[in-house]
Enzyme design. Structure first.
Site, PDB file in Angstrom:
ATOM      1  N   ARG A  39       1.735 -11.662   9.841  1.00 24.26           N
ATOM      2  CA  ARG A  39       3.106 -11.148  10.029  1.00 24.26           C
ATOM      3  C   ARG A  39       4.126 -12.165   9.534  1.00 24.26           C
ATOM      4  O   ARG A  39       5.268 -11.811   9.246  1.00 24.26           O
ATOM      5  CB  ARG A  39       3.402 -10.860  11.511  1.00 24.26           C
ATOM      6  CG  ARG A  39       2.506  -9.861  12.222  1.00 24.26           C
ATOM      7  CD  ARG A  39       2.339  -8.572  11.477  1.00 24.26           C
ATOM      8  NE  ARG A  39       1.142  -8.573  10.668  1.00 24.26           N
ATOM      9  CZ  ARG A  39       0.897  -7.728   9.679  1.00 24.26           C
ATOM     10  NH1 ARG A  39       1.795  -6.828   9.349  1.00 24.26           N
ATOM     11  NH2 ARG A  39      -0.224  -7.788   8.984  1.00 24.26           N
ATOM     12  N   ASP A  95      -3.776   7.507   4.886  1.00 18.12           N
ATOM     13  CA  ASP A  95      -3.252   6.154   5.108  1.00 18.12           C
ATOM     14  C   ASP A  95      -3.916   5.541   6.341  1.00 18.12           C
ATOM     15  O   ASP A  95      -4.330   6.266   7.261  1.00 18.12           O
ATOM     16  CB  ASP A  95      -1.738   6.245   5.310  1.00 18.12           C
ATOM     17  CG  ASP A  95      -1.066   4.880   5.285  1.00 18.12           C
ATOM     18  OD1 ASP A  95      -1.675   3.925   4.769  1.00 18.12           O
ATOM     19  OD2 ASP A  95       0.073   4.783   5.787  1.00 18.12           O
ATOM     20  N   GLU A  96      -4.012   4.215   6.377  1.00 20.20           N
ATOM     21  CA  GLU A  96      -4.583   3.488   7.529  1.00 20.20           C
ATOM     22  C   GLU A  96      -5.971   4.030   7.893  1.00 20.20           C
ATOM     23  O   GLU A  96      -6.280   4.304   9.059  1.00 20.20           O
ATOM     24  CB  GLU A  96      -3.641   3.567   8.748  1.00 20.20           C
ATOM     25  CG  GLU A  96      -2.243   3.049   8.508  1.00 20.20           C
ATOM     26  CD  GLU A  96      -2.151   1.529   8.435  1.00 20.20           C
ATOM     27  OE1 GLU A  96      -3.199   0.873   8.408  1.00 20.20           O
ATOM     28  OE2 GLU A  96      -1.016   1.003   8.395  1.00 20.20           O
ATOM     29  N   GLN A 136      -7.884  -5.235   9.264  1.00 20.10           N
ATOM     30  CA  GLN A 136      -6.807  -4.904  10.202  1.00 20.10           C
ATOM     31  C   GLN A 136      -7.199  -3.752  11.129  1.00 20.10           C
ATOM     32  O   GLN A 136      -6.339  -3.075  11.685  1.00 20.10           O
ATOM     33  CB  GLN A 136      -5.521  -4.550   9.451  1.00 20.10           C
ATOM     34  CG  GLN A 136      -4.966  -5.717   8.635  1.00 20.10           C
ATOM     35  CD  GLN A 136      -3.599  -5.406   8.045  1.00 20.10           C
ATOM     36  OE1 GLN A 136      -2.583  -5.385   8.742  1.00 20.10           O
ATOM     37  NE2 GLN A 136      -3.560  -5.157   6.751  1.00 20.10           N
ATOM     38  N   LYS A 142       0.815  -1.222   0.000  1.00 21.87           N
ATOM     39  CA  LYS A 142       0.000   0.000   0.000  1.00 21.87           C
ATOM     40  C   LYS A 142       0.847   1.270   0.000  1.00 21.87           C
ATOM     41  O   LYS A 142       0.483   2.261  -0.643  1.00 21.87           O
ATOM     42  CB  LYS A 142      -0.954   0.007   1.172  1.00 21.87           C
ATOM     43  CG  LYS A 142      -0.314   0.168   2.541  1.00 21.87           C
ATOM     44  CD  LYS A 142      -1.344   0.233   3.636  1.00 21.87           C
ATOM     45  CE  LYS A 142      -0.683   0.347   5.006  1.00 21.87           C
ATOM     46  NZ  LYS A 142       0.056   1.614   5.186  1.00 21.87           N
ATOM     47  N   THR A 143       1.993   1.270   0.711  1.00 22.95           N
ATOM     48  CA  THR A 143       2.827   2.474   0.747  1.00 22.95           C
ATOM     49  C   THR A 143       3.393   2.766  -0.636  1.00 22.95           C
ATOM     50  O   THR A 143       3.433   3.925  -1.070  1.00 22.95           O
ATOM     51  CB  THR A 143       3.966   2.320   1.771  1.00 22.95           C
ATOM     52  OG1 THR A 143       3.414   2.004   3.048  1.00 22.95           O
ATOM     53  CG2 THR A 143       4.773   3.600   1.879  1.00 22.95           C
TER      54      THR A 143
END
Length: 658
Positions: free
Chosen positions: A611, A217-218, A248, A29-30
């Site tokens: 993770r 973002d987020e 998330q 995503k970044t």
């Protein structure tokens, strides 16, 4: 653009209007966000100063700024506004706060400043100088009101009409006081900016005209006031691109509203489902777990990394065996696969679970070439080692004083903890005499009646009660089991109430109390292993801490096993992950069962599973100590949501510990 997959390219090219990019774990995503900014500047000719990127952490903003500077000329990259919500609001208010009755030279109050101000307001409202009630519930309600953008008369929900009205009045007085003192706190940075935009449309229009493209973002972590801020900024041009993953969303307890991303309407929806981190086995298992949530956007992560190993699951007899088995497995895998210590992560739902793994890491013997070494380097990510946590150090100081009343450092730590009326003035009188005459402080306390003319009655009573408590505790610890005696001590000093009074977040209260329970269990463990004397226990802990201090030096080599909570692991990745303590009432946490937030617990499990890059192992204990007593445990209900064909159940007695 050639480095982006088709969905990522679509997200970059869709520049106009409202856009919702659902970016699954490990989907890049970044990269998409910074590529979108670079595309707007280089290909669409957009003035970079008209771009606004909002994040939740300074670290994320800095990373994005560094990466965008590699894609467009630095002069242009510098003019893009990339910052946190709070930093953006600070900038706005530094320019325009005078419209709200403040001057531009306002102060920013920290948590301690706000606590003092709230105490003063409460004293004034109650017309009482003493016995001020705990402010924790008031602070919790005020914090929720700020994140929801509520006015004072809209605050409620405590279950007591009188308490609600009291908090409403505190909130009203607080706003008046901050205005009078020309000061803000962190929460009011956001609420006042929204109020400014709503009451002064000419100011809002200036920022709307400047920032033509807004990216967040987020987005799943935004609260109601952040939602209103974004809606106001983009009301005219509607060029709002939000990136996030509802699967998330794990911060509901601190005000995040998952509805913001679930109900993001009139928008182009783009799903980033290709994962670049994990094996297909890990992703398929995580997909199956999260699919049991009802409130979510339908999506499924996939990977081209390959199937990888099945997920190993084992059931240990108790928490100590579980920890030793995990650490033994780590040492074995490091040797087998040629990994570094930092490639391993041990993830747990509650901070209190770290103790057993810290002990096992300290004492594990492993082979390095021809040498056998004791102790594996580790770091507790985003937190303190178990014996460094305040509530644990407080109780340990009590034990030190019970063993040795002349231990002045421990005595000073606990003499007014929890509060018993022995203030700084009384302590100054006693310690001054102690220093001048070189007499142990405990002996000074025993003759405190000689100082009654110099200390107030409340302090004198507190000293007498403290001496009686320590003397009684000496008798209890000599006659009864150590862990039962510690339970008695915790009840005598009303330690749980002290934690509740000191900490405003219910989640943090729970974590601190779990650490207290685990500390009691550490004494029970000590007794089970043959320890009988409190003196022996008290002197053994500093030895462990000395090893931990040496371990900190090893961590500076940037090669240490990572210990962290599920929450702390968000945004990170590791080749090998161990999810430990996978038992009902740990995950899902027993609090979530009462509050009806089990879907957030399942999202937390999903975050932890995703993770892992190469290898995932899940472990649990058949019984676990709670306040020193053995409690039977059930496997987490989430484990039964993983397809059996993805799991390799391992008999505990077959695990290679060395």
């Amino acid at each position: 653009m050639s480095q982006l997959n088709p969905e990522q390219q679509e997200a970059v090219h869709t520049t106009e209007g409202r856009v919702l990019i659902l970016a699954g774990a490990g989907s890049g995503k970044t990269r998409v966000l910074i590529s979108r900014m670079a595309y707007l500047v280089k290909e669409r000719g957009v003035d970079p100063s008209s771009l606004l990127g909002l994040t939740f952490t300074n670290k994320a903003a800095l990373e994005m700024r560094q990466r965008i500077a590699k894609m467009i000329p630095q002069e242009q990259a510098k003019t893009i506004t990339l910052c946190t919500f709070h930093s953006f609001c600070m900038h706005v208010l530094r320019q325009d706060i005078q419209h709200m009755g403040f001057t531009q030279r306002f102060s920013l109050y920290d948590e301690h400043d706000m606590k003092r101000l709230l105490t003063s307001i409460t004293k004034d409202l109650l017309e009482c100088e003493k016995n001020i009630p705990s402010l924790s519930s008031v602070q919790t309600m005020l914090s929720k009101a700020n994140s929801d953008g509520l006015e004072p008369d809209e605050i409620g929900g405590s279950g007591s009409k009188g308490h609600d009205q009291f908090v409403q009045e505190v909130h009203k007085r607080l706003k008046e006081s901050l205005r009078a003192y020309n000061a803000l706190d962190f929460d009011s940075l956001l609420t006042l900016t929204v109020e400014l935009f709503e009451k002064h449309p000419e100011v809002l229009e200036r920022y709307q005209n400047r920032f033509r493209y807004v990216m967040i973002d987020e987005y799943q972590d935004t609260n109601n006031i952040q939602y209103r801020l974004a809606a106001l900024l983009t009301k005219g041009h509607q060029n709002l691109c939000v990136v996030g993953d509802d699967d998330q969303s794990i911060y509901g307890w601190r005000g995040a509203n998952i509805r913001n991303i679930l109900d993001f309407s009139n928008a182009k929806l783009i799903k980033l489902e290709q994962n670049y981190r994990s094996t297909s086995t890990i992703l398929n298992a995580a997909n199956q777990v999260i699919s049991h949530n009802r409130d979510r956007h339908n999506k499924s992560l996939w990977s081209q990394v390959g199937d990888g190993d099945p997920i190993e699951v084992f059931h240990a007899p108790n928490e100590r065996d579980e920890a030793e088995a995990v650490i033994g497995r780590i040492a074995k895998l490091k040797q087998k696969w040629g990994l570094r210590w930092k490639d391993f992560a041990i993830l747990y739902r509650s901070n209190a679970l770290s103790r057993q793994f810290e002990l096992a890491l300290m004492k594990h013997t492993w082979q390095n070439g021809e040498r056998f070494l004791i102790g594996i380097p580790y770091q507790v990510y985003g937190g303190l080692e178990f014996y460094e946590r305040k509530e644990v150090k407080d109780l340990f100081a009590y034990l030190r004083v019970i063993v040795n009343p002349s231990d002045q450092e421990a005595l000073l730590r606990i003499i007014n903890q929890p509060r018993r009326g022995i203030g700084e003035q009384a302590l100054d009188v006693l310690t001054s005499y102690n220093r001048r005459n070189k007499i142990p402080l405990w002996e000074v306390l025993l003759k405190s009646e000689e100082f009654q003319d110099r200390i107030n009655q409340r302090a004198y009573n507190g000293i007498c009660n403290f001496i009686a408590l320590i003397e009684k505790a000496k008798e209890r610890f000599a006659a009864d089991s150590l862990h039962d005696s510690l339970r008695w001590l915790i009840e005598q000093i009303n330690f749980k109430k002290a934690i509740d009074d000191e900490v405003k977040s219910q989640k943090m209260r729970d974590f601190k109390w779990e650490n207290v329970q685990e500390f009691v269990s550490s004494l029970a463990d000590f007794e089970e292993q043959g320890g009988k004397d409190l003196q022996e226990y008290v002197t053994s802990i500093p030895l462990d801490n000395e090893w931990a201090a040496r371990n900190k030096k090893k961590k500076q080599r940037d090669d240490a096993v990572n210990l962290m909570t599920f929450h702390s692991s968000k945004g990170l990745e590791f080749p090998v992950c161990f999810l430990v303590g996978m038992e009902d009432h740990l995950i899902p946490h027993e609090r979530s069962l009462k509050e009806g937030t089990i879907e957030e617990e399942r999202r937390l499990m999903y975050v932890a599973m995703t993770r892992a890059m190469r290898y995932l192992c899940i472990s649990m204990a058949k019984q676990r100590k709670k306040m020193g007593r053995d409690i039977a445990c059930r496997p987490s209900r989430f484990l039964f949501e993983i397809p059996k064909e993805l799991i390799n159940p391992v008999r505990f007695d077959n695990i290679e510990l060395r």
